[in-house]
Design an enzyme around this catalytic site. Structure first.
Site, PDB file in Angstrom:
ATOM      1  N   LYS A 260     -11.506   8.265  44.024  1.00  0.00           N
ATOM      2  CA  LYS A 260     -12.907   8.616  44.252  1.00  0.00           C
ATOM      3  C   LYS A 260     -13.142   9.253  45.615  1.00  0.00           C
ATOM      4  O   LYS A 260     -14.100   9.998  45.790  1.00  0.00           O
ATOM      5  CB  LYS A 260     -13.781   7.369  44.091  1.00  0.00           C
ATOM      6  CG  LYS A 260     -13.879   6.866  42.651  1.00  0.00           C
ATOM      7  CD  LYS A 260     -14.775   5.645  42.550  1.00  0.00           C
ATOM      8  CE  LYS A 260     -14.884   5.162  41.113  1.00  0.00           C
ATOM      9  NZ  LYS A 260     -15.727   3.949  40.984  1.00  0.00           N
ATOM     10  N   ARG A 261     -12.286   8.962  46.575  1.00  0.00           N
ATOM     11  CA  ARG A 261     -12.509   9.551  47.901  1.00  0.00           C
ATOM     12  C   ARG A 261     -12.288  11.065  47.878  1.00  0.00           C
ATOM     13  O   ARG A 261     -12.697  11.775  48.811  1.00  0.00           O
ATOM     14  CB  ARG A 261     -11.595   8.903  48.945  1.00  0.00           C
ATOM     15  CG  ARG A 261     -10.125   9.252  48.814  1.00  0.00           C
ATOM     16  CD  ARG A 261      -9.324   8.646  49.955  1.00  0.00           C
ATOM     17  NE  ARG A 261      -7.915   8.976  49.869  1.00  0.00           N
ATOM     18  CZ  ARG A 261      -7.038   8.316  49.122  1.00  0.00           C
ATOM     19  NH1 ARG A 261      -7.443   7.285  48.385  1.00  0.00           N
ATOM     20  NH2 ARG A 261      -5.773   8.666  49.100  1.00  0.00           N
TER      21      ARG A 261
END
Length: 511
Positions: A260-261
């Protein structure tokens, strides 16, 4: 080659990650490119009761269908090996566990958590592998059965055979694990006869693959370490070991595992951004695979089926490239059916308050929205960029436009004031809409009248109309502005006349 059977077996514990979507795609492509009768199976691995949720199962099926990856057997569709949810197959696993225990290929392990933890700590202290020490391996079956009948808790472990565990990987070639490196794995977690333990992933996935006739197991390379234990289970039941293909990991630009980063990672998030399914399928197919005979990048689903070969899947990690995804999405946005593109784009305009809900829209708004989309679609990477790109049509604020230093410098110049005044004088003597033809005529007249030409002629007018120095061509922009001013929209569009007068009319800075 005989028909093949492949499966995609996700756990419904969260959103469908693009890495898992690529796995599903490669399975689907492989099955569709084989002999008639080849089958793509969807099987839901939901034995993790605490984390599995129906909403995630429904979402992942919706995502697969959105991508065009329709399964032949599985939930909803059914099939000859139903049920296709592991939570509904517990009796199947229980029968096979009894068979392994009876044949002494598995055994009950009565070790406590404390004993196992002490074994691990000793292994760490002595720098030994943290394998199970085999404390319960030699317990006679009769004693084991009696202890279980007395209510004692136990897990069930597989006896790892004393020979290397081998399998063939279509991506990596022959793979072998020495048996000494594989601890007797748990097949069923600790429980008792009244409350049986839960069968573990490596066990149930192998039983299901064998009973469902899966010929090729295509999955992520994070499962390589699981494979020798699964091979041992195949051997314990005298089942044929399938072909394996372990797909490389997808990395972010920083060469770390995609997460997700790095931004969007779920199929649903890409859909919500306005990435088209055909673009995402095309892109995912190129992550770790390449066609034979060239560097071609654009493929329809049908062309991918014809071109796809597992042997051309690389073992090297694939790096997620947003630029390439956007390049493909732009291609499909430009070449897609205009009516479909409008249908897909409409919710983004509605969400921004620029268009009314799609359902009860008058024909005149639908017609104008089609011209609006044609004006901006070629200039966006994804559909959610459209409202911002078209925003100047709706949110026209002369004060904000002049607050930009570059705009203010141009608009304050003597030449800009003359151009805008000349344009406004023509508007004052004209009552109809400003068409592209009239605009061209006026600009030619103003050029002769003022002696101003090039960007000095056009930039002041463009800033007055759009608030920016660049944008769509005037002959395409003007009809959209003028037509938009005539239709009832949630956020009104100002006409060319109103925009020019905001800068050249009475009370303006140029007045």
């Amino acid at each position: 080659m005989a028909p093949v059977r492949v499966r995609f077996a996700p756990s419904p514990t969260g959103m469908l990650h693009v890495g898992n979507a690529r796995t599903a795609l490669f399975n689907w492509l492989f099955a569709r490119g084989q002999e008639p009768g080849s089958v793509f199976v969807l099987r839901v691995e939901d034995t993790d009761v605490e984390r599995s949720e129906e909403k995630h199962e429904l979402q992942l099926m919706e995502d697969l269908l959105w991508l065009g990856l329709r399964w032949d057997e599985g939930p909803v569709t059914g099939g000859p090996y139903a049920p296709y949810r592991q939570s509904e197959r517990l009796a199947v696993y229980a029968r096979h566990t009894e068979q392994l225990l009876t044949e002494r290929k598995a055994y009950r392990c009565f070790c406590t958590v404390e004993e196992l933890e002490a074994d691990r700590e000793l292994a760490l202290a002595t720098h030994q592998p943290q394998n199970y020490v085999g404390r319960c391996r030699a317990i006679p079956l009769e004693e084991s059965t009696a202890r279980a009948a007395a209510g004692e808790s136990f897990a069930v472990r597989l006896r790892i055979p004393e020979h290397p565990l081998r399998f063939h990987d279509l991506v990596r070639g022959p793979v072998e694990f020495p048996h000494e490196t594989i601890s007797d794995p748990v097949l069923v977690r600790s429980g008792n006869l009244k409350e049986p333990g839960t069968p573990v992933y490596n066990y149930v996935v192998t039983v299901d693959d064998a009973l469902m006739g899966i010929t090729h197991v295509i999955r992520g390379d994070d499962h390589i370490s699981n494979t020798p234990r699964q091979v041992a289970i195949y051997e314990a039941f005298d089942w044929q070991v399938p072909e394996f293909a372990h797909l490389s990991t997808i990395l972010g630009a920083d060469r770390e595992r995609l997460s997700k980063r790095h931004g969007a990672t779920s199929v649903a998030s890409f859909r919500d951004m306005g990435i088209l399914p055909e673009a995402l399928v095309n892109y995912l197919a190129l992550l770790g695979w390449g066609p034979a005979g060239g560097d071609r990048e654009i493929f329809s689903a049908e062309e991918l089926v014809q071109a796809f070969q597992l042997e051309r899947v690389t073992a090297s990690p694939a790096v997620f490239d947003w630029d390439k995804l956007h390049y493909l999405n732009r291609h499909y946005l430009k070449t897609g059916d205009p009516a479909r593109m409008l249908e897909l784009a409409w919710p983004f305009f509605t969400g921004a308050g620029l268009l009314p809900p799609r359902g009860a829209t008058p024909p005149e708004i639908r017609g104008w929205a089609a011209s609006l989309l044609a004006l901006f679609l070629h200039s966006v990477n994804q559909l959610d960029e459209l409202p911002a790109r078209a925003g100047f049509l709706f949110a026209f604020d002369p004060a904000s436009i002049q607050a930009d230093p570059e705009n203010a410098a141009i608009l304050a110049s003597e030449g800009a004031q003359r151009v805008l005044a000349a344009f406004e004088s023509r508007l004052a003597a004209y009552t109809g809409p400003v068409t592209a033809e009239i605009f061209k005529q006026w600009m030619n007249e103003i050029k002769v009248e003022t002696g101003i030409k090039g960007k000095d002629l056009f930039h002041p007018v463009r800033i007055a109309l759009t608030g920016a120095h660049s944008g769509p061509e005037f002959d395409k922009l003007l009809p959209v502005i003028e037509h938009g001013a005539e239709v009832p929209l949630p956020t009104p569009v100002l006409s060319v006349r109103e925009r020019i007068r905001a800068f050249a009319g009475p009370g303006s800075q140029q007045a």
